[in-house]
Design an enzyme around this catalytic site. Structure first.
Site, PDB file in Angstrom:
ATOM      1  N   SER A 191       6.634   4.602  -2.117  1.00 40.60           N
ATOM      2  CA  SER A 191       6.151   3.386  -2.770  1.00 40.60           C
ATOM      3  C   SER A 191       6.866   3.203  -4.095  1.00 40.60           C
ATOM      4  O   SER A 191       6.675   3.991  -5.029  1.00 40.60           O
ATOM      5  CB  SER A 191       4.641   3.479  -3.008  1.00 40.60           C
ATOM      6  OG  SER A 191       4.264   2.468  -3.923  1.00 40.60           O
TER       7      SER A 191
ATOM      8  N   HIS B 262       8.308   1.276   0.792  1.00 43.05           N
ATOM      9  CA  HIS B 262       6.983   0.648   0.733  1.00 43.05           C
ATOM     10  C   HIS B 262       6.905  -0.281  -0.483  1.00 43.05           C
ATOM     11  O   HIS B 262       7.073   0.161  -1.622  1.00 43.05           O
ATOM     12  CB  HIS B 262       5.931   1.757   0.632  1.00 43.05           C
ATOM     13  CG  HIS B 262       4.519   1.296   0.725  1.00 43.05           C
ATOM     14  ND1 HIS B 262       3.903   1.001   1.930  1.00 43.05           N
ATOM     15  CD2 HIS B 262       3.589   1.074  -0.234  1.00 43.05           C
ATOM     16  CE1 HIS B 262       2.648   0.641   1.707  1.00 43.05           C
ATOM     17  NE2 HIS B 262       2.433   0.669   0.395  1.00 43.05           N
TER      18      HIS B 262
ATOM     19  N   ASP C 143       4.492  -2.641  -2.605  1.00 43.59           N
ATOM     20  CA  ASP C 143       3.096  -2.970  -2.891  1.00 43.59           C
ATOM     21  C   ASP C 143       3.025  -4.303  -3.626  1.00 43.59           C
ATOM     22  O   ASP C 143       3.275  -4.374  -4.830  1.00 43.59           O
ATOM     23  CB  ASP C 143       2.482  -1.877  -3.772  1.00 43.59           C
ATOM     24  CG  ASP C 143       2.178  -0.615  -2.992  1.00 43.59           C
ATOM     25  OD1 ASP C 143       1.518  -0.716  -1.944  1.00 43.59           O
ATOM     26  OD2 ASP C 143       2.605   0.470  -3.434  1.00 43.59           O
TER      27      ASP C 143
ATOM     28  N   MET D  33       0.823  -7.072  -5.199  1.00 46.09           N
ATOM     29  CA  MET D  33      -0.555  -7.217  -5.714  1.00 46.09           C
ATOM     30  C   MET D  33      -0.670  -8.539  -6.472  1.00 46.09           C
ATOM     31  O   MET D  33       0.213  -8.872  -7.261  1.00 46.09           O
ATOM     32  CB  MET D  33      -0.875  -6.085  -6.690  1.00 46.09           C
ATOM     33  CG  MET D  33      -0.708  -4.704  -6.108  1.00 46.09           C
ATOM     34  SD  MET D  33      -1.228  -3.491  -7.326  1.00 46.09           S
ATOM     35  CE  MET D  33      -0.718  -1.986  -6.513  1.00 46.09           C
TER      36      MET D  33
ATOM     37  N   HIS E 237       3.404  -4.204   2.034  1.00 44.30           N
ATOM     38  CA  HIS E 237       1.951  -4.024   1.953  1.00 44.30           C
ATOM     39  C   HIS E 237       1.391  -5.092   1.018  1.00 44.30           C
ATOM     40  O   HIS E 237       1.540  -5.000  -0.197  1.00 44.30           O
ATOM     41  CB  HIS E 237       1.656  -2.603   1.417  1.00 44.30           C
ATOM     42  CG  HIS E 237       0.192  -2.309   1.256  1.00 44.30           C
ATOM     43  ND1 HIS E 237      -0.272  -1.236   0.522  1.00 44.30           N
ATOM     44  CD2 HIS E 237      -0.924  -2.937   1.732  1.00 44.30           C
ATOM     45  CE1 HIS E 237      -1.588  -1.221   0.552  1.00 44.30           C
ATOM     46  NE2 HIS E 237      -2.010  -2.240   1.275  1.00 44.30           N
TER      47      HIS E 237
ATOM     48  N   MET F  89      -1.418  -6.698  -0.845  1.00 41.90           N
ATOM     49  CA  MET F  89      -2.780  -6.568  -1.388  1.00 41.90           C
ATOM     50  C   MET F  89      -3.096  -7.887  -2.087  1.00 41.90           C
ATOM     51  O   MET F  89      -3.059  -7.977  -3.327  1.00 41.90           O
ATOM     52  CB  MET F  89      -2.844  -5.372  -2.345  1.00 41.90           C
ATOM     53  CG  MET F  89      -2.850  -4.044  -1.622  1.00 41.90           C
ATOM     54  SD  MET F  89      -2.509  -2.667  -2.717  1.00 41.90           S
ATOM     55  CE  MET F  89      -0.727  -2.735  -2.724  1.00 41.90           C
TER      56      MET F  89
ATOM     57  N   MET G   7      -6.076   3.037   3.855  1.00 39.09           N
ATOM     58  CA  MET G   7      -5.992   3.372   2.426  1.00 39.09           C
ATOM     59  C   MET G   7      -6.786   4.652   2.162  1.00 39.09           C
ATOM     60  O   MET G   7      -7.961   4.743   2.524  1.00 39.09           O
ATOM     61  CB  MET G   7      -6.575   2.245   1.565  1.00 39.09           C
ATOM     62  CG  MET G   7      -5.759   0.963   1.517  1.00 39.09           C
ATOM     63  SD  MET G   7      -4.040   1.163   0.991  1.00 39.09           S
ATOM     64  CE  MET G   7      -4.236   1.916  -0.634  1.00 39.09           C
TER      65      MET G   7
ATOM     66  N   ASP H 296      -1.996   5.703   3.066  1.00 40.06           N
ATOM     67  CA  ASP H 296      -1.441   5.308   1.773  1.00 40.06           C
ATOM     68  C   ASP H 296      -2.384   5.720   0.644  1.00 40.06           C
ATOM     69  O   ASP H 296      -3.501   5.220   0.563  1.00 40.06           O
ATOM     70  CB  ASP H 296      -1.253   3.783   1.785  1.00 40.06           C
ATOM     71  CG  ASP H 296      -0.599   3.236   0.529  1.00 40.06           C
ATOM     72  OD1 ASP H 296      -0.231   4.019  -0.350  1.00 40.06           O
ATOM     73  OD2 ASP H 296      -0.471   2.004   0.453  1.00 40.06           O
TER      74      ASP H 296
HETATM   75  C1  DX5 Z   1      -2.060   1.664  -4.101  1.00 38.13           C
HETATM   76  C2  DX5 Z   1      -0.778   1.423  -3.358  1.00 38.13           C
HETATM   77  C3  DX5 Z   1      -0.093   2.681  -2.957  1.00 38.13           C
HETATM   78  C4  DX5 Z   1       0.348   3.567  -4.095  1.00 38.13           C
HETATM   79  C5  DX5 Z   1       0.666   4.952  -3.578  1.00 38.13           C
HETATM   80  O1  DX5 Z   1      -2.653   0.467  -4.363  1.00 38.13           O
HETATM   81  O2  DX5 Z   1      -1.021   0.661  -2.191  1.00 38.13           O
HETATM   82  O3  DX5 Z   1       1.012   2.377  -2.093  1.00 38.13           O
HETATM   83  O4  DX5 Z   1       1.467   3.034  -4.746  1.00 38.13           O
HETATM   84  O5  DX5 Z   1       0.943   5.779  -4.660  1.00 38.13           O
HETATM   85  P1  DX5 Z   1       0.425   7.319  -4.703  1.00 38.13           P
HETATM   86  O6  DX5 Z   1       1.133   8.032  -3.588  1.00 38.13           O
HETATM   87  O7  DX5 Z   1       0.864   7.803  -6.055  1.00 38.13           O
HETATM   88  O8  DX5 Z   1      -1.043   7.286  -4.535  1.00 38.13           O
HETATM   89 ZN    ZN Z   2       0.629   0.553  -0.632  1.00 32.29          ZN
END
Ligand code: DX5
Ligand code: ZN
Length: 217
Positions: free
Chosen positions: A6, A31, A33, A35, A64, A66, A135, A171
């Site tokens: 990520s 990955h 993320d 948001m 991903h 969110m 998650m 994740d």
């Molecule tokens: C959390 C994200 C994850 C996060 C994972 O909201 O969706 O992908 O970046 O990071 P670690 O492995 O440090 O928990």
């Molecule tokens: Zn993620």
């Protein structure tokens, strides 16, 4: 088992260095993320930065989302030709239609669940998806501690999936200390942020995860 680092946990102002360091023969997926500040309180980046990443790096993207109203966001990622687009089941009333729209583009459709969402909520969508992203922390931040009830949730998930061809991705909070137990319970794709980027040697950290995963399977 594949590993999907990520980039949220990478040095964001020096992202190009991190991307160039990754060896495509070691790092399976990247990955991203996304948001929106609504579905989760944090903001990260959107499709423009994702497009720059896709231009810079040949590793297939694991998107991903969110975000609230994923129907509006999902199509923005079609042009990037990612490995998969994953949205949250909590964020939409029409998960089957949305998953079908991703598959219609020839892209794998993923559905994610927060730690508090019952696995049974997936049952109606299972025939429309290619991946489930479980998650193992509350979404929003990298660097949180792994939630132990994830192991039991994977056992439940495997029962629901039965014979379907659906990959299981987990994740949040994954390290070389807990990955073997996840692989034993069906993990196919491991997302790891802080573990992959904490030493400055992302390829080495991915190898470490793979070797820890293999040590008990
Ligand atoms: C959390 C994200 C994850 C996060 C994972 O909201 O969706 O992908 O970046 O990071 P670690 O492995 O440090 O928990
Ligand atoms: Zn993620």
């Amino acid at each position: 088992m594949k590993v999907s680092p990520s980039i949220l946990a990478a040095n964001i102002i020096d992202l190009k260095t991190a991307l160039n360091q990754m060896d495509p023969s070691v790092v399976d997926l990247l990955h991203l993320d996304v948001m929106d500040g609504h579905f989760v309180p944090q903001l990260s980046f959107g499709e423009a930065i994702a497009a720059s990443i896709a231009d810079t790096c040949s590793i297939p993207l694991d998107v991903h989302l969110m975000v609230d109203q994923p129907e509006q966001e999902v199509p923005k990622y079609f042009a990037l030709r990612p490995h998969n687009i994953t949205f949250h089941i909590e964020a939409t009333h029409n998960p089957i239609r949305l998953a079908q729209s991703i598959r219609a583009e020839g892209i794998r459709a993923g559905v994610s669940l927060n730690p508090g969402t019952p696995i049974a909520h997936l049952e109606p969508v299972l025939d429309a998806i290619d991946m489930v992203l479980v998650m193992s922390v509350e979404p929003g931040f990298y660097g949180q501690s792994f939630i132990e009830s994830t192991y039991h949730r994977l056992d439940q998930l495997r029962d629901f999936i039965a014979e379907r061809d659906i990959q299981i991705e987990v994740d949040g909070g994954i390290t070389d200390a807990n990955i073997a137990g996840l692989v034993e319970r069906g993990l196919d794709i491991c997302v790891a942020g802080s573990f992959c980027f904490k030493t400055g040697d992302v390829n080495g950290q991915v190898r470490r995860l793979k070797s820890a995963a293999g040590s008990r399977v």
